[in-house]
Design a protein around this motif. Structure first.
Motif, PDB file in Angstrom:
ATOM      1  N   ILE A 231       0.874  -1.177   0.000  1.00  0.00           N
ATOM      2  CA  ILE A 231       0.000   0.000   0.000  1.00  0.00           C
ATOM      3  C   ILE A 231       0.908   1.222   0.000  1.00  0.00           C
ATOM      4  CG2 ILE A 231      -1.825   1.234   1.214  1.00  0.00           C
ATOM      5  CD1 ILE A 231      -2.641  -1.436   2.454  1.00  0.00           C
ATOM      6  N   ASN A 232       0.983   1.871  -1.139  1.00  0.00           N
ATOM      7  CA  ASN A 232       1.989   2.912  -1.345  1.00  0.00           C
ATOM      8  C   ASN A 232       1.351   4.097  -2.066  1.00  0.00           C
ATOM      9  OD1 ASN A 232       4.237   4.451  -1.835  1.00  0.00           O
ATOM     10  ND2 ASN A 232       5.451   2.811  -2.756  1.00  0.00           N
ATOM     11  N   PHE A 233       1.302   5.231  -1.381  1.00  0.00           N
ATOM     12  CA  PHE A 233       0.779   6.454  -1.993  1.00  0.00           C
ATOM     13  C   PHE A 233       1.882   7.499  -2.207  1.00  0.00           C
ATOM     14  CE2 PHE A 233      -2.908   4.619   0.258  1.00  0.00           C
ATOM     15  CZ  PHE A 233      -3.774   4.516  -0.813  1.00  0.00           C
ATOM     16  N   LEU A 234       3.140   7.066  -2.088  1.00  0.00           N
ATOM     17  CA  LEU A 234       4.253   7.977  -2.317  1.00  0.00           C
ATOM     18  C   LEU A 234       4.415   8.238  -3.817  1.00  0.00           C
ATOM     19  CD1 LEU A 234       6.883   6.432   0.140  1.00  0.00           C
ATOM     20  CD2 LEU A 234       5.377   8.388   0.551  1.00  0.00           C
ATOM     21  N   LYS A 235       4.946   9.399  -4.148  1.00  0.00           N
ATOM     22  CA  LYS A 235       5.161   9.726  -5.563  1.00  0.00           C
ATOM     23  C   LYS A 235       6.189   8.782  -6.170  1.00  0.00           C
ATOM     24  CE  LYS A 235       3.895  14.608  -5.313  1.00  0.00           C
ATOM     25  NZ  LYS A 235       4.342  16.009  -5.535  1.00  0.00           N
ATOM     26  N   TYR A 236       7.266   8.511  -5.428  1.00  0.00           N
ATOM     27  CA  TYR A 236       8.258   7.534  -5.886  1.00  0.00           C
ATOM     28  C   TYR A 236       7.906   6.201  -5.257  1.00  0.00           C
ATOM     29  CZ  TYR A 236      12.535   4.841  -6.357  1.00  0.00           C
ATOM     30  OH  TYR A 236      13.426   3.842  -6.640  1.00  0.00           O
ATOM     31  N   LYS A 237       7.406   5.284  -6.036  1.00  0.00           N
ATOM     32  CA  LYS A 237       6.907   4.024  -5.499  1.00  0.00           C
ATOM     33  C   LYS A 237       7.959   2.927  -5.481  1.00  0.00           C
ATOM     34  CE  LYS A 237       2.115   4.902  -6.871  1.00  0.00           C
ATOM     35  NZ  LYS A 237       1.630   5.072  -5.509  1.00  0.00           N
ATOM     36  N   GLY A 238       8.996   3.051  -6.265  1.00  0.00           N
ATOM     37  CA  GLY A 238       9.979   1.994  -6.331  1.00  0.00           C
ATOM     38  C   GLY A 238       9.436   0.788  -7.079  1.00  0.00           C
ATOM     39  N   SER A 239      10.084  -0.335  -6.924  1.00  0.00           N
ATOM     40  CA  SER A 239       9.694  -1.556  -7.635  1.00  0.00           C
ATOM     41  C   SER A 239       9.187  -2.601  -6.663  1.00  0.00           C
ATOM     42  CB  SER A 239      10.893  -2.128  -8.412  1.00  0.00           C
ATOM     43  OG  SER A 239      10.589  -3.406  -8.930  1.00  0.00           O
ATOM     44  N   ASP A 240       8.172  -3.346  -7.088  1.00  0.00           N
ATOM     45  CA  ASP A 240       7.652  -4.434  -6.257  1.00  0.00           C
ATOM     46  C   ASP A 240       8.666  -5.557  -6.089  1.00  0.00           C
ATOM     47  OD1 ASP A 240       5.383  -2.979  -6.127  1.00  0.00           O
ATOM     48  OD2 ASP A 240       4.187  -4.253  -7.458  1.00  0.00           O
ATOM     49  N   ASP A 241       9.684  -5.581  -6.971  1.00  0.00           N
ATOM     50  CA  ASP A 241      10.684  -6.644  -6.922  1.00  0.00           C
ATOM     51  C   ASP A 241      11.783  -6.359  -5.912  1.00  0.00           C
ATOM     52  OD1 ASP A 241       9.332  -8.024  -8.903  1.00  0.00           O
ATOM     53  OD2 ASP A 241      10.413  -7.013 -10.516  1.00  0.00           O
ATOM     54  N   GLU A 242      11.791  -5.140  -5.330  1.00  0.00           N
ATOM     55  CA  GLU A 242      12.812  -4.819  -4.343  1.00  0.00           C
ATOM     56  C   GLU A 242      12.564  -5.625  -3.064  1.00  0.00           C
ATOM     57  OE1 GLU A 242      12.802  -0.645  -3.707  1.00  0.00           O
ATOM     58  OE2 GLU A 242      13.366  -0.138  -5.759  1.00  0.00           O
ATOM     59  N   ASN A 243      13.588  -6.311  -2.595  1.00  0.00           N
ATOM     60  CA  ASN A 243      13.512  -7.097  -1.374  1.00  0.00           C
ATOM     61  C   ASN A 243      12.318  -8.065  -1.409  1.00  0.00           C
ATOM     62  OD1 ASN A 243      14.660  -7.807   1.003  1.00  0.00           O
ATOM     63  ND2 ASN A 243      14.079  -5.977   2.133  1.00  0.00           N
ATOM     64  N   PRO A 244      12.288  -8.996  -2.366  1.00  0.00           N
ATOM     65  CA  PRO A 244      11.143  -9.897  -2.514  1.00  0.00           C
ATOM     66  C   PRO A 244      11.050 -10.888  -1.362  1.00  0.00           C
ATOM     67  CG  PRO A 244      12.916 -10.587  -3.964  1.00  0.00           C
ATOM     68  CD  PRO A 244      13.351  -9.276  -3.355  1.00  0.00           C
ATOM     69  N   ILE A 245       9.880 -11.511  -1.255  1.00  0.00           N
ATOM     70  CA  ILE A 245       9.614 -12.510  -0.220  1.00  0.00           C
ATOM     71  C   ILE A 245       9.590 -13.891  -0.872  1.00  0.00           C
ATOM     72  CG2 ILE A 245       7.953 -13.339   1.488  1.00  0.00           C
ATOM     73  CD1 ILE A 245       6.941 -10.479   1.744  1.00  0.00           C
ATOM     74  N   TYR A 246      10.232 -14.849  -0.215  1.00  0.00           N
ATOM     75  CA  TYR A 246      10.244 -16.223  -0.727  1.00  0.00           C
ATOM     76  C   TYR A 246       9.676 -17.170   0.320  1.00  0.00           C
ATOM     77  CZ  TYR A 246      13.318 -14.588  -4.478  1.00  0.00           C
ATOM     78  OH  TYR A 246      13.829 -13.931  -5.572  1.00  0.00           O
ATOM     79  N   VAL A 247       8.901 -18.124  -0.149  1.00  0.00           N
ATOM     80  CA  VAL A 247       8.407 -19.212   0.686  1.00  0.00           C
ATOM     81  C   VAL A 247       8.742 -20.515  -0.022  1.00  0.00           C
ATOM     82  CG1 VAL A 247       6.348 -20.379   1.577  1.00  0.00           C
ATOM     83  CG2 VAL A 247       6.542 -17.901   1.757  1.00  0.00           C
ATOM     84  N   ALA A 248       9.457 -21.385   0.664  1.00  0.00           N
ATOM     85  CA  ALA A 248       9.909 -22.656   0.085  1.00  0.00           C
ATOM     86  C   ALA A 248      10.710 -22.411  -1.193  1.00  0.00           C
ATOM     87  CB  ALA A 248       8.715 -23.567  -0.201  1.00  0.00           C
ATOM     88  N   GLY A 249      11.483 -21.331  -1.193  1.00  0.00           N
ATOM     89  CA  GLY A 249      12.338 -21.025  -2.333  1.00  0.00           C
ATOM     90  C   GLY A 249      11.626 -20.418  -3.529  1.00  0.00           C
ATOM     91  N   LYS A 250      10.331 -20.126  -3.383  1.00  0.00           N
ATOM     92  CA  LYS A 250       9.564 -19.572  -4.499  1.00  0.00           C
ATOM     93  C   LYS A 250       9.029 -18.206  -4.116  1.00  0.00           C
ATOM     94  CE  LYS A 250       8.418 -24.153  -6.210  1.00  0.00           C
ATOM     95  NZ  LYS A 250       7.379 -25.112  -6.617  1.00  0.00           N
ATOM     96  N   PRO A 251       9.033 -17.250  -5.077  1.00  0.00           N
ATOM     97  CA  PRO A 251       8.594 -15.885  -4.753  1.00  0.00           C
ATOM     98  C   PRO A 251       7.106 -15.827  -4.432  1.00  0.00           C
ATOM     99  CG  PRO A 251       8.951 -16.129  -7.120  1.00  0.00           C
ATOM    100  CD  PRO A 251       9.450 -17.379  -6.489  1.00  0.00           C
ATOM    101  N   VAL A 252       6.765 -14.999  -3.450  1.00  0.00           N
ATOM    102  CA  VAL A 252       5.369 -14.812  -3.060  1.00  0.00           C
ATOM    103  C   VAL A 252       4.719 -13.807  -4.009  1.00  0.00           C
ATOM    104  CG1 VAL A 252       3.845 -13.919  -1.254  1.00  0.00           C
ATOM    105  CG2 VAL A 252       5.783 -15.370  -0.645  1.00  0.00           C
ATOM    106  N   GLU A 253       3.533 -14.130  -4.468  1.00  0.00           N
ATOM    107  CA  GLU A 253       2.829 -13.275  -5.425  1.00  0.00           C
ATOM    108  C   GLU A 253       2.365 -11.972  -4.760  1.00  0.00           C
ATOM    109  OE1 GLU A 253      -1.204 -13.338  -8.258  1.00  0.00           O
ATOM    110  OE2 GLU A 253      -0.716 -15.039  -6.933  1.00  0.00           O
ATOM    111  N   THR A 254       2.535 -10.865  -5.491  1.00  0.00           N
ATOM    112  CA  THR A 254       2.023  -9.571  -5.040  1.00  0.00           C
ATOM    113  C   THR A 254       0.643  -9.358  -5.643  1.00  0.00           C
ATOM    114  OG1 THR A 254       4.260  -8.650  -4.917  1.00  0.00           O
ATOM    115  CG2 THR A 254       2.435  -7.084  -4.973  1.00  0.00           C
ATOM    116  N   VAL A 255      -0.334  -9.047  -4.806  1.00  0.00           N
ATOM    117  CA  VAL A 255      -1.709  -8.894  -5.269  1.00  0.00           C
ATOM    118  C   VAL A 255      -2.190  -7.468  -5.012  1.00  0.00           C
ATOM    119  CG1 VAL A 255      -2.303 -11.321  -4.970  1.00  0.00           C
ATOM    120  CG2 VAL A 255      -2.591  -9.736  -3.052  1.00  0.00           C
TER     121      VAL A 255
END
Length: 430
Positions: A231-255
């Motif tokens: 939940i990001n309302f900043l003008k500079y949002k960055g990337s969703d891929d920054e510092n990703p989350i992994y579960v069982a070695g697989k990336p968690v989906e961003t919804v």
């Protein structure tokens, strides 16, 4: 109970698979096994709960909301209040992780449960009885009129029992105990992180802690169902891929939206998705009302069916999303208009409301929010985190001094700039 025994004949359960979605596509993911147990066993569970619950209730995580005087509504209000207040301060982003335990109830190790109960200081006789209740159980599966053979279970908590949810709450009691942004409702666990601008996210470490905690207790996270939301309302949002989350070695989906405890939450904090989903469900049930009307059912009975099966679904957890704009409010109101037009086709909406003794849905939401806040005011328990939030009452702070005038000085405790927070139930109705 003092002897710690439980009759073997009462340990049998008939498991009925209940679909989570319609139609179910996967046996593993889309069916919930509900255990039908003996009525005598349920009475014995009640007797045990009368003695067991007072011993542990005040030792459980205060952010476990599946307890008396708490509900899914309390959990969601607490979560959204925390998000709104943080975003109001500015220069930050909210990151949510929604955990899902793979077959959570089915993979519970009984030895771990007994250990956790011992750590909570539960009376030995109650522990012995619970151990006897859990161990050496037998179950069969019933689908329609067909039944499988009886099989012994090696672990797990039978879903559909009264002790099951409380024992699972005990199992995950210390999960994320040092992480302030958490909410739990039985096996539904969510973690919230408020990330200051230009700061790294710690959420991957939090998820690793959840995963390790589960593995130590014989469970595991379901990477397919674990999701994250930003939940990001900043003008500079960055990337969703920054510092990703992994579960069982697989990336968690961003919804962009997620159904949490029955309510759809969106990353823009709007309620469009939730209203759309509620509307689809309501429309399918309105069709049933039309069929009943054609079958000659009385208008008063149609109204009662609407109240029980449609309005109750529309109003679920209404304090959470009561700040919807008028456009969405009108959409929901249209459902009630159509229901009453089926029951009373010759009357105007206001006339139908009067004869059926109903109120506008918007009026009912307003009353529900007032009752919700009033119940929090009366709750003096230190074990409900929402009551702690409500102690910081908005309004003015009065001092008995003023350097320039004789009158008292009034200063606002806070001043919100966003309509989201101003209209949220914890602010608007307090």
């Amino acid at each position: 109970m003092t002897q710690g025994t439980f009759q073997k004949a009462l340990k049998r359960s008939i498991v009925v698979p209940v679909p989570k979605v319609s139609p179910p596509k996967s046996i593993e993911d889309d069916l919930r096994p509900i255990s039908l147990t003996s009525q005598i066993a349920k009475v014995m569970e009640d007797c045990t709960l009368d003695n067991f619950f007072p011993e542990v209730v005040n030792k459980l995580d205060t952010k476990q909301f599946a307890l008396p005087k708490k509900s899914t509504t309390h959990a969601l209000v607490y979560l959204l209040h925390s998000i709104l207040v943080a975003l109001e301060r500015g220069s930050c982003t909210a990151r949510l992780f929604f955990a899902d335990f793979k077959k959570g109830f089915d993979l519970v190790d009984h030895n771990v449960i007994i250990k956790e109960l011992t750590l909570l200081g539960t009376h030995p006789s109650i522990i012995r009885w619970i151990k006897a209740f859990l161990c050496d159980r037998e179950q069969c599966v019933r689908v329609g009129t067909s039944m499988s053979s009886w099989k012994k279970t090696n672990g797990g908590l039978p879903q559909g029992t009264k002790l099951g949810p409380l024992l699972f709450a005990v199992l995950i009691n210390s999960l994320l105990k040092n992480w302030p942004g958490r909410i739990k409702f039985v096996d539904d666990t969510s973690a919230l992180e408020i990330i200051p601008r230009f700061s790294p996210s710690l959420m991957p470490l939090v998820v690793n802690e959840i995963s390790d905690y589960a593995l130590e207790r014989g469970m595991e996270l379901n990477y397919k169902k674990c999701k994250q939301m930003l939940i990001n309302f900043l003008k500079y949002k960055g990337s969703d891929d920054e510092n990703p989350i992994y579960v069982a070695g697989k990336p968690v989906e961003t919804v962009s939206s997620f159904k949490l405890l029955g309510v759809w939450i969106s990353n823009d904090l709007s309620w469009n998705t939730h209203v759309d989903m509620v509307l689809k469900k309501a429309n399918s049930r309105l069709y049933a009302l039309r069929l009943l009307k054609k079958a000659g059912l009385q208008a008063s009975h149609i109204v009662q069916i609407y109240i029980s099966f449609i309005r109750s679904r529309i109003e679920y957890a209404s304090p959470v999303w009561s700040s919807i704009p008028k456009s969405l409010s009108d959409i929901l109101e249209s459902v009630q208009k159509r229901a009453l037009s089926i029951a009373y086709p010759d009357l105007l909406y206001d006339e139908a409301l009067e004869i059926s003794n109903l109120q506008y849905l918007s009026t009912r939401r307003d009353i529900s929010c007032k009752k919700f806040v009033e119940s929090l005011r009366r709750d003096v328990s230190p074990y409900n985190p929402l009551t702690q939030i409500m102690e910081f009452r908005p309004g003015v702070k009065t001092h008995d001094y003023d350097l320039r005038n004789d009158r008292t000085a009034e200063q606002p405790l806070w001043s919100e700039t966003t309509e989201r927070l101003k209209n949220f139930v914890t602010r608007k109705y307090y």
